[in-house]
Scaffold this active site. Structure first.
Site, PDB file in Angstrom:
ATOM      1  N   HIS A 270       0.831  -1.211   0.000  1.00  0.00           N
ATOM      2  CA  HIS A 270       0.000   0.000   0.000  1.00  0.00           C
ATOM      3  C   HIS A 270       0.864   1.258   0.000  1.00  0.00           C
ATOM      4  O   HIS A 270       0.915   1.980  -0.989  1.00  0.00           O
ATOM      5  CB  HIS A 270      -0.923  -0.027   1.216  1.00  0.00           C
ATOM      6  CG  HIS A 270      -1.943   1.072   1.248  1.00  0.00           C
ATOM      7  ND1 HIS A 270      -2.182   1.927   0.194  1.00  0.00           N
ATOM      8  CD2 HIS A 270      -2.808   1.455   2.234  1.00  0.00           C
ATOM      9  CE1 HIS A 270      -3.138   2.775   0.517  1.00  0.00           C
ATOM     10  NE2 HIS A 270      -3.520   2.521   1.752  1.00  0.00           N
ATOM     11  N   HIS A 311       0.112   1.495 -12.626  1.00  0.00           N
ATOM     12  CA  HIS A 311      -0.642   1.644 -11.377  1.00  0.00           C
ATOM     13  C   HIS A 311      -1.783   0.644 -11.375  1.00  0.00           C
ATOM     14  O   HIS A 311      -2.420   0.404 -12.412  1.00  0.00           O
ATOM     15  CB  HIS A 311      -1.207   3.068 -11.262  1.00  0.00           C
ATOM     16  CG  HIS A 311      -1.625   3.440  -9.878  1.00  0.00           C
ATOM     17  ND1 HIS A 311      -2.840   3.052  -9.351  1.00  0.00           N
ATOM     18  CD2 HIS A 311      -1.008   4.155  -8.900  1.00  0.00           C
ATOM     19  CE1 HIS A 311      -2.962   3.526  -8.119  1.00  0.00           C
ATOM     20  NE2 HIS A 311      -1.856   4.189  -7.826  1.00  0.00           N
ATOM     21  N   ASP A 369       4.321   7.793  -7.461  1.00  0.00           N
ATOM     22  CA  ASP A 369       5.307   7.273  -6.522  1.00  0.00           C
ATOM     23  C   ASP A 369       6.722   7.374  -7.080  1.00  0.00           C
ATOM     24  O   ASP A 369       7.681   7.569  -6.327  1.00  0.00           O
ATOM     25  CB  ASP A 369       4.983   5.811  -6.179  1.00  0.00           C
ATOM     26  CG  ASP A 369       3.633   5.666  -5.509  1.00  0.00           C
ATOM     27  OD1 ASP A 369       3.407   6.350  -4.506  1.00  0.00           O
ATOM     28  OD2 ASP A 369       2.802   4.887  -5.995  1.00  0.00           O
TER      29      ASP A 369
END
Length: 434
Positions: A270, A311, A369
């Site tokens: 996560h 993603h 990210d």
């Protein structure tokens, strides 16, 4: 009212016929229709959906995601517009209250948040109970949950004013606790917050200032920190947000619920994606090795994967990535790190992913990210703090969802299970067992 109904045929009636069951179909303002399966219990059935990936656990007005089209909306506003034109605290207000604030409301909200950034002085003693080498997320789970022991004057979750006070306290104090976790880990004294700085600037000051000399917060870096917080502020019903809702459904206080969300976020599946990006870049080690690792990434039999590309939700592109890329370029330029070996590897990987037909076809574009990991590394923030910063930025989203649930008609979460264990059997005394 349901506009449509689904007809479910259930076999197994005593006369050999099937039972017909009508299930309402509801339409939201955006997104696919949903089938209301609550009526299944009357027929002795329930659904089986591991991970709840096909189940809407709640009705919400906060955030909408369309992963196929690369859309992320907070209260209807596209994330790109908020990231480019708004700031973190204004986005916090939007998530909490549903609309953008007026000038007066914005000033009042920012003033309230920035003047409640200090924590109770006794909380400083809690940190000494942890080992110096404890992971900062372990510390955050403990100290955020402990807020309820110091601010128990407003824990009546049925009182809207109490809920608002808790929301303000959490948003204002999370950066302070996060910076304290870092300072404790490196043996430096805690730095008190400064109300004259911006939210992001204050966090950087608490992270890197020392009592020995003045620390100047560069505007470009403060803006980058603010944008990282903003782009992580909410992401619909993810694992940690769902955990906050589930914990809150029992009537637990909001500090305990946010601590539960932090624990869920700690999981590498996560909240650890941007940390994994830095691990990957260090594994590659040198620009000369990039072609080798690109070949490994394309080899379906090789376990190596490029982290920070693609993603699980966004099947086209991550709408947050474009803004984060711009911020990444600004930070590297400001700090003169364009030619740093690690960041040269990152920029080369980015270029390959955007130009190579393999990555384009599979839609493995750099995601938020990838860029946030590079930015945080450039700012001098160690990788073990990345998830702590994620948690700090996500706090208003967690609170908004908790408040939305508590304010509405909710019931305690109680998922069902498909039992595959032993059927009923009788106990045998130990002396009689073979």
């Amino acid at each position: 009212m349901a506009d449509k109904k689904a007809l479910l045929s259930i076999p197994g009636m005593e006369d050999g016929t099937n039972q017909a069951l009508e299930l309402p179909i509801y339409s939201g303002s955006l997104g696919p229709d949903v089938v209301d399966v609550r009526g299944l219990t009357s027929s002795g059935l329930f659904t089986y959906d591991p991970g709840f990936v096909s189940t809407a656990s709640c009705e919400s007005k906060i955030t909408y995601i369309d992963g196929d089209k690369g859309i992320l909306l907070h209260r209807g506003y596209p994330i790109e517009q908020l990231a480019e034109q708004s700031d973190y605290l204004e986005t916090c207000y939007l998530l909490l209250y549903g609309d953008l604030p007026s000038r007066q409301e914005k000033e009042k909200f920012e003033n309230t948040i920035m003047r409640h950034t200090m924590i109770h002085e006794q909380m400083s003693d809690l940190f000494s109970g942890f080992r110096r080498d404890a992971h900062p997320m372990a510390v955050m789970c403990g100290v955020v949950g402990a807020l309820s022991a110091f601010y128990h004057d407003s824990l009546d979750i049925t009182n809207e004013l109490h809920r608002e006070i808790c929301a303000y306290r959490l948003i204002s104090k999370m950066p302070t606790l996060a910076a304290m976790a870092y300072k404790y880990s490196i043996g430096q004294p805690f730095i008190y917050p400064r109300n004259d700085l911006s939210y992001g600037g204050n966090f950087l000051h608490m992270m890197f200032a020392t009592p020995c000399e003045e620390y100047e917060v560069k505007p470009v870096l403060a803006k980058a920190m603010d944008r990282i917080f903003l782009l992580h502020a909410d992401h619909e019903q993810n694992a940690s947000t769902s955990t906050v809702r589930l914990a809150g459904s029992s009537g637990a206080n909001p500090f305990a619920c946010i601590a539960a969300g932090i624990a869920a976020l700690w999981g590498p599946a996560h909240g650890g994606a941007n940390e994994a990006v830095l691990v990957m870049l260090n594994e590659i080690g040198d620009e000369a090795n990039i072609d080798e690792y690109i070949a490994k990434a394309k080899d379906k039999d090789d376990p190596f994967r490029l982290m920070g590309f693609g993603h699980r939700v966004y099947k086209n592109f991550d709408p947050r990535a474009k803004v984060m890329k711009q911020t990444c370029d600004e930070v590297l330029t400001e700090l003169g790190l364009e030619n740093d070996p690690l960041f040269r590897i990152a920029k080369r990987l980015e270029r390959i992913a955007l130009e190579d037909e393999y990555f384009i076809k599979k839609k493995l574009y750099p995601n938020v990210d990838f860029y946030s990991g590079i930015i945080l590394k450039a700012l001098g923030i160690p990788t073990e703090m990345f998830t702590v910063i994620f948690a700090t930025g996500r706090t208003p989203g967690w609170i908004a969802h908790w408040h939305e649930m508590i304010s509405g008609d909710y019931r305690i979460g109680r998922p069902r299970q498909l039992y595959t264990g032993e059927a009923k059997r009788d106990y045998i005394h130990v002396a009689d067992r073979s």
